[in-house]
Design a protein around this motif. Structure first.
Motif, PDB file in Angstrom:
ATOM      1  N   GLN A  97      43.483  41.699  51.537  1.00 20.02           N
ATOM      2  CA  GLN A  97      44.333  42.851  51.836  1.00 20.02           C
ATOM      3  C   GLN A  97      45.350  43.050  50.705  1.00 20.02           C
ATOM      4  O   GLN A  97      45.634  42.131  49.931  1.00 20.02           O
ATOM      5  CB  GLN A  97      45.075  42.636  53.164  1.00 20.02           C
ATOM      6  CG  GLN A  97      44.161  42.443  54.359  1.00 20.02           C
ATOM      7  CD  GLN A  97      43.347  43.684  54.682  1.00 20.02           C
ATOM      8  OE1 GLN A  97      43.826  44.803  54.498  1.00 20.02           O
ATOM      9  NE2 GLN A  97      42.131  43.491  55.168  1.00 20.02           N
ATOM     10  N   GLU A  98      45.907  44.257  50.646  1.00 25.13           N
ATOM     11  CA  GLU A  98      46.942  44.532  49.658  1.00 25.13           C
ATOM     12  C   GLU A  98      48.116  43.563  49.817  1.00 25.13           C
ATOM     13  O   GLU A  98      48.539  43.278  50.944  1.00 25.13           O
ATOM     14  CB  GLU A  98      47.458  45.971  49.783  1.00 25.13           C
ATOM     15  CG  GLU A  98      46.451  47.030  49.386  1.00 25.13           C
ATOM     16  CD  GLU A  98      45.699  47.585  50.573  1.00 25.13           C
ATOM     17  OE1 GLU A  98      45.579  46.834  51.575  1.00 25.13           O
ATOM     18  OE2 GLU A  98      45.233  48.737  50.512  1.00 25.13           O
ATOM     19  N   GLY A  99      48.610  43.061  48.703  1.00 26.72           N
ATOM     20  CA  GLY A  99      49.749  42.153  48.728  1.00 26.72           C
ATOM     21  C   GLY A  99      49.386  40.698  48.910  1.00 26.72           C
ATOM     22  O   GLY A  99      50.259  39.830  48.823  1.00 26.72           O
ATOM     23  N   ALA A 100      48.120  40.411  49.159  1.00 29.57           N
ATOM     24  CA  ALA A 100      47.698  39.026  49.386  1.00 29.57           C
ATOM     25  C   ALA A 100      47.518  38.294  48.059  1.00 29.57           C
ATOM     26  O   ALA A 100      47.146  38.886  47.039  1.00 29.57           O
ATOM     27  CB  ALA A 100      46.395  38.996  50.172  1.00 29.57           C
ATOM     28  N   HIS A 101      47.792  36.996  48.083  1.00 28.45           N
ATOM     29  CA  HIS A 101      47.539  36.142  46.923  1.00 28.45           C
ATOM     30  C   HIS A 101      46.089  35.688  46.959  1.00 28.45           C
ATOM     31  O   HIS A 101      45.599  35.218  47.996  1.00 28.45           O
ATOM     32  CB  HIS A 101      48.459  34.924  46.935  1.00 28.45           C
ATOM     33  CG  HIS A 101      49.898  35.257  46.660  1.00 28.45           C
ATOM     34  ND1 HIS A 101      50.474  35.145  45.411  1.00 28.45           N
ATOM     35  CD2 HIS A 101      50.871  35.712  47.476  1.00 28.45           C
ATOM     36  CE1 HIS A 101      51.735  35.507  45.471  1.00 28.45           C
ATOM     37  NE2 HIS A 101      52.011  35.860  46.727  1.00 28.45           N
ATOM     38  N   VAL A 102      45.406  35.827  45.847  1.00 25.87           N
ATOM     39  CA  VAL A 102      44.008  35.406  45.767  1.00 25.87           C
ATOM     40  C   VAL A 102      43.829  34.481  44.578  1.00 25.87           C
ATOM     41  O   VAL A 102      44.588  34.542  43.598  1.00 25.87           O
ATOM     42  CB  VAL A 102      43.064  36.613  45.626  1.00 25.87           C
ATOM     43  CG1 VAL A 102      43.079  37.463  46.885  1.00 25.87           C
ATOM     44  CG2 VAL A 102      43.432  37.453  44.410  1.00 25.87           C
ATOM     45  N   ALA A 103      42.844  33.598  44.689  1.00 25.74           N
ATOM     46  CA  ALA A 103      42.489  32.716  43.579  1.00 25.74           C
ATOM     47  C   ALA A 103      41.291  33.303  42.848  1.00 25.74           C
ATOM     48  O   ALA A 103      40.602  34.193  43.362  1.00 25.74           O
ATOM     49  CB  ALA A 103      42.164  31.320  44.105  1.00 25.74           C
ATOM     50  N   ALA A 104      41.053  32.810  41.645  1.00 26.98           N
ATOM     51  CA  ALA A 104      39.884  33.265  40.895  1.00 26.98           C
ATOM     52  C   ALA A 104      38.628  32.911  41.680  1.00 26.98           C
ATOM     53  O   ALA A 104      38.448  31.777  42.111  1.00 26.98           O
ATOM     54  CB  ALA A 104      39.862  32.615  39.522  1.00 26.98           C
ATOM     55  N   GLY A 105      37.762  33.911  41.916  1.00 24.91           N
ATOM     56  CA  GLY A 105      36.529  33.693  42.669  1.00 24.91           C
ATOM     57  C   GLY A 105      36.594  34.129  44.113  1.00 24.91           C
ATOM     58  O   GLY A 105      35.552  34.184  44.788  1.00 24.91           O
ATOM     59  N   ARG A 178      34.107  39.731  43.483  1.00 23.35           N
ATOM     60  CA  ARG A 178      35.074  38.625  43.481  1.00 23.35           C
ATOM     61  C   ARG A 178      36.174  38.868  42.450  1.00 23.35           C
ATOM     62  O   ARG A 178      35.970  39.578  41.456  1.00 23.35           O
ATOM     63  CB  ARG A 178      34.369  37.304  43.184  1.00 23.35           C
ATOM     64  CG  ARG A 178      33.274  36.969  44.184  1.00 23.35           C
ATOM     65  CD  ARG A 178      32.557  35.687  43.835  1.00 23.35           C
ATOM     66  NE  ARG A 178      31.461  35.399  44.756  1.00 23.35           N
ATOM     67  CZ  ARG A 178      31.608  34.774  45.908  1.00 23.35           C
ATOM     68  NH1 ARG A 178      32.818  34.345  46.277  1.00 23.35           N
ATOM     69  NH2 ARG A 178      30.575  34.559  46.704  1.00 23.35           N
ATOM     70  N   SER A 179      37.323  38.242  42.683  1.00 19.84           N
ATOM     71  CA  SER A 179      38.453  38.371  41.753  1.00 19.84           C
ATOM     72  C   SER A 179      38.210  37.487  40.528  1.00 19.84           C
ATOM     73  O   SER A 179      37.926  36.296  40.666  1.00 19.84           O
ATOM     74  CB  SER A 179      39.759  37.966  42.434  1.00 19.84           C
ATOM     75  OG  SER A 179      40.825  37.994  41.491  1.00 19.84           O
ATOM     76  N   PRO A 180      38.352  38.029  39.317  1.00 20.92           N
ATOM     77  CA  PRO A 180      38.140  37.219  38.112  1.00 20.92           C
ATOM     78  C   PRO A 180      39.345  36.356  37.756  1.00 20.92           C
ATOM     79  O   PRO A 180      39.225  35.430  36.953  1.00 20.92           O
ATOM     80  CB  PRO A 180      37.880  38.267  37.029  1.00 20.92           C
ATOM     81  CG  PRO A 180      38.646  39.463  37.493  1.00 20.92           C
ATOM     82  CD  PRO A 180      38.583  39.442  38.996  1.00 20.92           C
ATOM     83  N   ILE A 181      40.505  36.657  38.337  1.00 18.95           N
ATOM     84  CA  ILE A 181      41.724  35.915  38.031  1.00 18.95           C
ATOM     85  C   ILE A 181      42.491  35.631  39.324  1.00 18.95           C
ATOM     86  O   ILE A 181      42.220  36.232  40.364  1.00 18.95           O
ATOM     87  CB  ILE A 181      42.657  36.689  37.064  1.00 18.95           C
ATOM     88  CG1 ILE A 181      43.112  38.008  37.721  1.00 18.95           C
ATOM     89  CG2 ILE A 181      41.986  36.936  35.727  1.00 18.95           C
ATOM     90  CD1 ILE A 181      44.169  38.756  36.925  1.00 18.95           C
ATOM     91  N   ALA A 182      43.444  34.728  39.240  1.00 19.79           N
ATOM     92  CA  ALA A 182      44.362  34.496  40.359  1.00 19.79           C
ATOM     93  C   ALA A 182      45.517  35.477  40.259  1.00 19.79           C
ATOM     94  O   ALA A 182      45.959  35.830  39.165  1.00 19.79           O
ATOM     95  CB  ALA A 182      44.884  33.060  40.321  1.00 19.79           C
TER      96      ALA A 182
END
Length: 367
Positions: A97-105, A178-182
């Motif tokens: 969701q918007e504003g969430a912290h994500v890790a790479a992958g 997937r997210s490429p970065i954190a």
């Protein structure tokens, strides 16, 4: 008789004026003889008495001054990545969701897989058939029952079948974005049910650790800055962070004649935000300077700003100064000898090279 008296009176007046002009000093248009010009106060005192003109002085000693260079700019995230889709289909799932912290992958969006799984099964079957054909042709060729060209053709078909399987598997993988970065997900994201075209943005991820403070430094100060120089950055939002210089532009902006610099700021808790006004303070190398009261500054005949001082022979001397900066209790100037006896009272009443009587301030007299 009356006429003769007038002639006698005119002759007398003319004779009196002539005698006055012969014996006195004539002033024309307000300009007199230089010998009669008004001397400066110090010279008038010496002419009127045997005492020399008294001036109040203070001994100034150079100190190590560490100047602080202030650079105004803004913060900038380490990386801002728009994560795009590599295929086209509908968004069926959005774990983040918007504003969430994500890790790479971490998964950001999931697209409808459609017939992609069946294409993989089809590609696997074609690969299996190609392998059987190639193995059979190889055995026959070893016994002399088929040509080598037949084996080479079946090898090409086998390689093509492997490529189609890899392509089908990659197409299936592209449905999971997937997210490429954190970092932190920035609004907006692709909505569930919306069709995401190839190249369309699923989400934008902002990596704010480290945060970067950017600014422009004048060409007059850029030589005083070096890589890894410590810096303190104060944000308009109230946060204060410590960092170091990580980048100095090798070329100046042709319009402003300034150089871009970047300060790297650790930001693990994410308090510093992207795009915030920032003031960077860089402590420059120490230099010798004098702290003085602005009241003792004066001008010489050439219009230079400086101070008047007294030399070892009690004669006045003028030193031009360069103003380096100001503080609440005085100002810093450069260009003076390491130790100088400055005139603090009376500097406006003396000129260069005059003999004076220096009187030190009470603080020095009591020592």
């Amino acid at each position: 008789m009356r006429v003769k008296f007038s002639y006698l009176l005119a002759t007398g007046i003319a004779a009196g004026i002539g005698f006055w002009m012969y014996s006195g000093t004539m002033v024309i248009g307000g300009v007199g003889d230089s010998e009669h010009a008004t001397p400066p106060p110090a010279l008038r005192v010496s002419q009127a008495s045997t005492e020399t003109f008294r001036v109040q002085v203070e001994r100034l000693v150079a100190q190590d001054r560490r100047a602080v260079l202030e650079v105004r700019g803004r913060t900038e995230a380490e990386a801002t990545v728009a994560v795009r889709s590599k295929t086209t289909d509908d968004v069926v799932e959005r774990p983040a969701q918007e504003g969430a912290h994500v890790a790479a992958g971490d998964v950001l969006c999931v697209l409808d897989k459609g017939s992609r799984q069946s294409r993989i099964l089809e590609a696997k079957a074609a690969l299996a058939q190609a392998q059987l054909d190639h193995e059979a042709a190889t055995q026959l060729n070893s016994k002399g029952f088929t040509a080598q060209t037949r084996v080479a053709a079946l090898q090409a078909q086998l390689d093509a079948a492997k490529a189609r399987l890899i392509e089908a598997e990659q197409e299936l993988e592209h449905t999971v974005i997937r997210s490429p970065i954190a970092g932190v997900i920035q609004s907006p994201m692709a909505e569930i049910g919306a069709q995401l075209e190839q190249g369309g943005i699923c989400a934008t991820v902002v990596d704010a650790d480290p945060m970067i403070a950017i600014g422009e430094v004048s060409e007059l100060n850029i030589s005083e800055i070096s890589l890894d120089m410590p810096a303190t950055v104060t944000l308009v939002t109230g946060e204060s962070l410590n960092g170091k210089v990580r980048y100095i532009s090798p070329t100046a902006n042709p319009d402003t004649k300034t150089f871009r610099i970047e300060i790297e700021l650790p930001n693990p808790d994410g308090k510093a935000r992207d795009g915030v006004t920032a003031v960077t303070k860089l402590e420059l190398a120490a230099e010798k300077a004098h702290k003085i009261s602005p009241a003792i500054l004066t001008l010489n005949d050439a219009g230079q700003v400086g101070i008047r001082a007294v030399d070892e022979n009690n004669k006045t001397v003028f030193y031009p100064v360069k103003v380096l900066g100001g503080e609440q209790d005085g100002m810093w100037v450069g260009g003076l000898p390491d130790e100088v006896v400055a005139i603090t009272v009376g500097q406006e009443y003396v000129s260069d090279g005059e003999l004076v009587q220096p009187v030190f301030e009470t603080a020095e007299v009591s020592q």
